[in-house]
Design a protein around this motif. Structure first.
Motif, PDB file in Angstrom:
ATOM      1  N   LEU A 105      16.560  36.306  57.750  1.00 49.30           N
ATOM      2  CA  LEU A 105      15.491  37.281  57.104  1.00 49.30           C
ATOM      3  C   LEU A 105      15.918  38.107  56.599  1.00 49.30           C
ATOM      4  O   LEU A 105      15.426  38.733  55.476  1.00 49.30           O
ATOM      5  CB  LEU A 105      14.697  37.874  58.448  1.00 49.30           C
ATOM      6  CG  LEU A 105      13.290  38.532  58.277  1.00 49.30           C
ATOM      7  CD1 LEU A 105      12.470  37.230  57.810  1.00 49.30           C
ATOM      8  CD2 LEU A 105      12.839  39.092  59.522  1.00 49.30           C
ATOM      9  N   MET A 106      17.242  38.753  56.768  1.00 46.36           N
ATOM     10  CA  MET A 106      17.911  39.715  56.185  1.00 46.36           C
ATOM     11  C   MET A 106      19.556  39.566  55.975  1.00 46.36           C
ATOM     12  O   MET A 106      19.911  38.925  57.289  1.00 46.36           O
ATOM     13  CB  MET A 106      17.740  41.293  56.489  1.00 46.36           C
ATOM     14  CG  MET A 106      18.409  42.322  55.790  1.00 46.36           C
ATOM     15  SD  MET A 106      18.137  43.931  56.332  1.00 46.36           S
ATOM     16  CE  MET A 106      19.186  43.819  57.812  1.00 46.36           C
ATOM     17  N   VAL A 107      20.028  39.733  54.911  1.00 49.29           N
ATOM     18  CA  VAL A 107      21.512  39.378  54.812  1.00 49.29           C
ATOM     19  C   VAL A 107      22.210  40.554  54.136  1.00 49.29           C
ATOM     20  O   VAL A 107      21.796  41.067  52.981  1.00 49.29           O
ATOM     21  CB  VAL A 107      21.951  38.247  54.140  1.00 49.29           C
ATOM     22  CG1 VAL A 107      23.558  38.201  53.899  1.00 49.29           C
ATOM     23  CG2 VAL A 107      21.386  36.923  54.767  1.00 49.29           C
ATOM     24  N   VAL A 108      23.162  41.332  54.747  1.00 48.39           N
ATOM     25  CA  VAL A 108      24.020  42.344  54.152  1.00 48.39           C
ATOM     26  C   VAL A 108      25.282  41.754  53.797  1.00 48.39           C
ATOM     27  O   VAL A 108      26.182  41.211  54.631  1.00 48.39           O
ATOM     28  CB  VAL A 108      24.231  43.634  55.109  1.00 48.39           C
ATOM     29  CG1 VAL A 108      24.804  44.685  54.452  1.00 48.39           C
ATOM     30  CG2 VAL A 108      22.700  43.972  55.605  1.00 48.39           C
ATOM     31  N   LYS A 109      25.800  41.726  52.556  1.00 44.47           N
ATOM     32  CA  LYS A 109      26.979  41.209  52.224  1.00 44.47           C
ATOM     33  C   LYS A 109      27.517  42.029  51.036  1.00 44.47           C
ATOM     34  O   LYS A 109      26.630  42.202  49.918  1.00 44.47           O
ATOM     35  CB  LYS A 109      26.799  39.704  51.754  1.00 44.47           C
ATOM     36  CG  LYS A 109      27.934  39.027  51.107  1.00 44.47           C
ATOM     37  CD  LYS A 109      28.991  38.878  52.210  1.00 44.47           C
ATOM     38  CE  LYS A 109      30.493  38.179  51.476  1.00 44.47           C
ATOM     39  NZ  LYS A 109      31.560  38.078  52.465  1.00 44.47           N
ATOM     40  N   ASP A 110      28.641  42.552  51.335  1.00 42.81           N
ATOM     41  CA  ASP A 110      29.559  43.122  50.107  1.00 42.81           C
ATOM     42  C   ASP A 110      28.656  44.322  49.129  1.00 42.81           C
ATOM     43  O   ASP A 110      28.364  44.379  48.132  1.00 42.81           O
ATOM     44  CB  ASP A 110      29.825  42.227  49.074  1.00 42.81           C
ATOM     45  CG  ASP A 110      30.872  41.300  49.427  1.00 42.81           C
ATOM     46  OD1 ASP A 110      31.571  41.614  50.615  1.00 42.81           O
ATOM     47  OD2 ASP A 110      30.978  40.136  48.804  1.00 42.81           O
ATOM     48  N   LYS A 111      28.107  45.167  50.035  1.00 44.33           N
ATOM     49  CA  LYS A 111      27.256  46.369  49.692  1.00 44.33           C
ATOM     50  C   LYS A 111      25.896  45.981  49.046  1.00 44.33           C
ATOM     51  O   LYS A 111      25.309  46.788  48.104  1.00 44.33           O
ATOM     52  CB  LYS A 111      28.231  47.217  48.669  1.00 44.33           C
ATOM     53  CG  LYS A 111      29.342  48.061  49.222  1.00 44.33           C
ATOM     54  CD  LYS A 111      28.993  48.965  50.386  1.00 44.33           C
ATOM     55  CE  LYS A 111      30.423  49.388  51.032  1.00 44.33           C
ATOM     56  NZ  LYS A 111      30.602  50.714  50.820  1.00 44.33           N
ATOM     57  N   PHE A 112      25.343  44.945  49.473  1.00 44.04           N
ATOM     58  CA  PHE A 112      24.107  44.364  48.739  1.00 44.04           C
ATOM     59  C   PHE A 112      23.451  44.052  50.098  1.00 44.04           C
ATOM     60  O   PHE A 112      23.820  43.281  51.019  1.00 44.04           O
ATOM     61  CB  PHE A 112      24.313  43.388  47.926  1.00 44.04           C
ATOM     62  CG  PHE A 112      24.337  43.492  46.447  1.00 44.04           C
ATOM     63  CD1 PHE A 112      23.201  43.800  45.814  1.00 44.04           C
ATOM     64  CD2 PHE A 112      25.572  44.061  46.061  1.00 44.04           C
ATOM     65  CE1 PHE A 112      23.345  43.963  44.361  1.00 44.04           C
ATOM     66  CE2 PHE A 112      25.851  44.470  44.656  1.00 44.04           C
ATOM     67  CZ  PHE A 112      24.555  44.306  43.819  1.00 44.04           C
ATOM     68  N   PRO A 146      20.889  46.745  45.774  1.00 42.67           N
ATOM     69  CA  PRO A 146      22.241  47.425  46.031  1.00 42.67           C
ATOM     70  C   PRO A 146      22.258  48.387  46.968  1.00 42.67           C
ATOM     71  O   PRO A 146      21.499  49.239  47.210  1.00 42.67           O
ATOM     72  CB  PRO A 146      22.690  47.938  44.640  1.00 42.67           C
ATOM     73  CG  PRO A 146      21.472  47.271  43.547  1.00 42.67           C
ATOM     74  CD  PRO A 146      20.334  47.024  44.479  1.00 42.67           C
ATOM     75  N   LEU A 147      23.139  48.556  47.764  1.00 45.80           N
ATOM     76  CA  LEU A 147      23.683  49.775  48.691  1.00 45.80           C
ATOM     77  C   LEU A 147      24.744  50.665  47.942  1.00 45.80           C
ATOM     78  O   LEU A 147      25.440  50.348  47.201  1.00 45.80           O
ATOM     79  CB  LEU A 147      24.155  49.229  49.967  1.00 45.80           C
ATOM     80  CG  LEU A 147      23.424  48.342  50.516  1.00 45.80           C
ATOM     81  CD1 LEU A 147      24.001  47.689  52.110  1.00 45.80           C
ATOM     82  CD2 LEU A 147      21.979  49.037  51.191  1.00 45.80           C
ATOM     83  N   PRO A 148      24.507  51.977  48.468  1.00 41.92           N
ATOM     84  CA  PRO A 148      25.574  53.069  47.983  1.00 41.92           C
ATOM     85  C   PRO A 148      27.045  52.634  48.077  1.00 41.92           C
ATOM     86  O   PRO A 148      27.609  52.079  49.032  1.00 41.92           O
ATOM     87  CB  PRO A 148      25.314  54.269  48.757  1.00 41.92           C
ATOM     88  CG  PRO A 148      23.863  53.923  49.344  1.00 41.92           C
ATOM     89  CD  PRO A 148      23.827  52.556  49.574  1.00 41.92           C
ATOM     90  N   ASP A 149      27.884  52.685  47.020  1.00 43.47           N
ATOM     91  CA  ASP A 149      28.925  52.421  46.923  1.00 43.47           C
ATOM     92  C   ASP A 149      29.814  53.173  48.223  1.00 43.47           C
ATOM     93  O   ASP A 149      30.845  52.748  48.679  1.00 43.47           O
ATOM     94  CB  ASP A 149      29.940  52.407  45.512  1.00 43.47           C
ATOM     95  CG  ASP A 149      29.114  51.530  44.707  1.00 43.47           C
ATOM     96  OD1 ASP A 149      28.895  50.532  45.169  1.00 43.47           O
ATOM     97  OD2 ASP A 149      29.278  51.895  43.555  1.00 43.47           O
ATOM     98  N   LYS A 232      24.737  59.287  42.011  1.00 41.72           N
ATOM     99  CA  LYS A 232      25.308  57.938  41.436  1.00 41.72           C
ATOM    100  C   LYS A 232      24.752  56.738  42.126  1.00 41.72           C
ATOM    101  O   LYS A 232      24.808  55.799  41.552  1.00 41.72           O
ATOM    102  CB  LYS A 232      26.944  57.983  42.262  1.00 41.72           C
ATOM    103  CG  LYS A 232      27.819  58.930  41.494  1.00 41.72           C
ATOM    104  CD  LYS A 232      29.275  58.869  42.247  1.00 41.72           C
ATOM    105  CE  LYS A 232      30.321  59.745  41.500  1.00 41.72           C
ATOM    106  NZ  LYS A 232      31.843  59.531  42.072  1.00 41.72           N
ATOM    107  N   TYR A 233      24.239  56.870  43.266  1.00 43.62           N
ATOM    108  CA  TYR A 233      23.375  55.609  43.829  1.00 43.62           C
ATOM    109  C   TYR A 233      22.114  55.212  42.948  1.00 43.62           C
ATOM    110  O   TYR A 233      22.038  54.067  42.823  1.00 43.62           O
ATOM    111  CB  TYR A 233      23.013  55.962  45.408  1.00 43.62           C
ATOM    112  CG  TYR A 233      22.416  54.962  45.922  1.00 43.62           C
ATOM    113  CD1 TYR A 233      22.617  53.641  45.736  1.00 43.62           C
ATOM    114  CD2 TYR A 233      21.203  54.980  46.607  1.00 43.62           C
ATOM    115  CE1 TYR A 233      22.033  52.373  46.430  1.00 43.62           C
ATOM    116  CE2 TYR A 233      20.312  53.857  47.182  1.00 43.62           C
ATOM    117  CZ  TYR A 233      20.956  52.748  46.934  1.00 43.62           C
ATOM    118  OH  TYR A 233      20.118  51.715  47.694  1.00 43.62           O
TER     119      TYR A 233
END
Length: 394
Positions: A105-112, A146-149, A232-233
């Motif tokens: 349903l949701m995936v979090v991978k490498d800041k995404f 995208p998630l914050p770096d 920046k985000y």
């Protein structure tokens, strides 16, 4: 009152799920599960040290004429800040019938973060069948955010570590008058008296009034989210979605130049300063404190009024044990009255099996919604040159 007793099982199951969270580090010398525990609390502390693997939460319920069903949620984390969440629901409750299963349903991978829009639509369609008709021929896959770096995945670990002692202390107080049996790696908790239920309710009231409020206050003062540079985000979001926004702007009768002017105005704002100055308005601590104290007072009143008749016909217990390289927590409640019976089984299965988390291959972009926007604008007669009528200097 029996609704309050039913909620107790759900409260205890939610407390149990607090013991497992995503970690951000691969521990070389990972602590192994013990072969024997002196009591249930030592075992729960060990469960709280799990920082990667798979957690499955499931609940079966049969409420007689009210309906029945099964809900399952699966969380997988690799201990490196990557995770996936899946869910399945099969329920027949009164006039509503739900039947769907979505592995990711949701995936979090490498800041995404990737949201499974197709899966979400499938779930929503079970409640609102006409939801899919609005999209026409648009095929929904995963939507990438995208998630914050500078978002630190260690934040999750710090929350878990800080909350670990609170949870164990809560259970020590809440279960003080319950019947606890078992040994080594298998413990069962049963509620057999009015006092055992009252103790849980009163402990929950104390927890809401003090610990939850303190947690909220501390989160507003020392939140790890303050380490994120919002300027920046936002720039990262703009860069990622820019081409899509330009294309969608065409459907809104806006030019690329109009989009660029809007972006220039956004970049002029210091979002970090704006958030800091408005933080007090976002979270009203006095209002939260008032609501928590009100809820605590109601719970205490329910506890004081609890009688033997209220718990008659109710069998509430949960079991915690070590199984197959992991742990299993199961809560059961059976309520019987006038020849009718309702039953709820809730289970949390914690496995050490570390999943492989991969980014989805099919992505739905913002631009894919252009036909929908054009259709909606057509229905309302367009916007009459939206871009040309905008004043970007205000």
């Amino acid at each position: 009152m029996k609704k309050k007793i039913t909620a107790l099982l759900l409260v205890l199951v939610m407390v149990m799920t607090c013991f497992v969270a995503c970690g951000d580090k691969d521990k070389k010398d990972e602590e192994k599960k013990k072969s024997s525990y002196k009591d249930i609390y030592e075992m729960l502390e060990d469960i709280g040290k799990v920082d990667k693997g798979t957690v499955t939460l499931s609940a079966d319920f049969d409420l007689g004429q009210e309906g029945n069903g099964k809900i399952t949620v699966t969380l997988g984390t690799d201990g490196k800040g990557n995770a996936s969440i899946g869910a399945s629901v099969k329920a027949d409750v009164k006039d509503a019938k739900l039947d769907f299963a979505v592995d990711d349903l949701m995936v979090v991978k490498d800041k995404f973060m990737y949201l499974n829009l197709g899966g979400i639509l499938k779930a929503v369609s079970g409640i609102e069948p006409d939801a899919a008709k609005m999209l026409g021929d648009i095929e929904l896959d995963y939507f990438a955010i995208p998630l914050p770096d500078d978002l630190e995945t260690k934040t999750v670990d710090s929350v878990k570590n800080d909350g670990m002692k609170l949870v164990v202390d809560f259970l020590k107080k809440a279960l003080a008058d319950a019947k606890i049996s078992g040994e080594d790696t298998d413990f069962t908790v049963e509620f057999t008296s009015v006092k055992s239920y009252q103790t849980v309710l009163n402990t929950l009231a104390d927890y809401l009034e003090k610990d939850v409020l303190d947690t909220v206050k501390n989160s507003t003062k020392d939140s790890d989210l303050k380490n994120i540079d919002l300027n920046k985000y936002v720039e990262k979001l703009i860069n990622y979605y820019y081409d899509d926004v330009v294309e969608l702007a065409g459907a809104l009768e806006m030019s690329k130049e109009d989009v660029d002017k809007m972006i220039e105005e956004i970049k002029k704002e210091d979002l970090n300063q704006a958030l800091e100055s408005e933080a007090g308005e976002i979270v009203d601590l006095e209002e939260i404190e008032g609501k928590l104290k009100e809820a605590a007072a109601q719970i205490r009143e329910e506890a004081n009024n609890l009688t033997e008749e209220d718990i008659k016909g109710i069998d509430l217990k949960f079991n915690v044990k070590s199984v197959d390289g992991g742990f299993k927590l199961k809560g059961t409640m059976v309520a019987s009255k006038d020849g009718k019976e309702a039953k709820i089984d809730a289970t949390v299965r914690i496995s050490g099996d570390v999943p492989t988390i991969s980014a989805p291959s099919k992505i739905t972009r913002l631009r894919d919604f252009k036909p929908l926007i054009s259709m909606l604008l057509g229905s309302f007669g367009g916007l009459g040159g939206l871009g040309g009528g905008m004043d970007f200097d205000d």
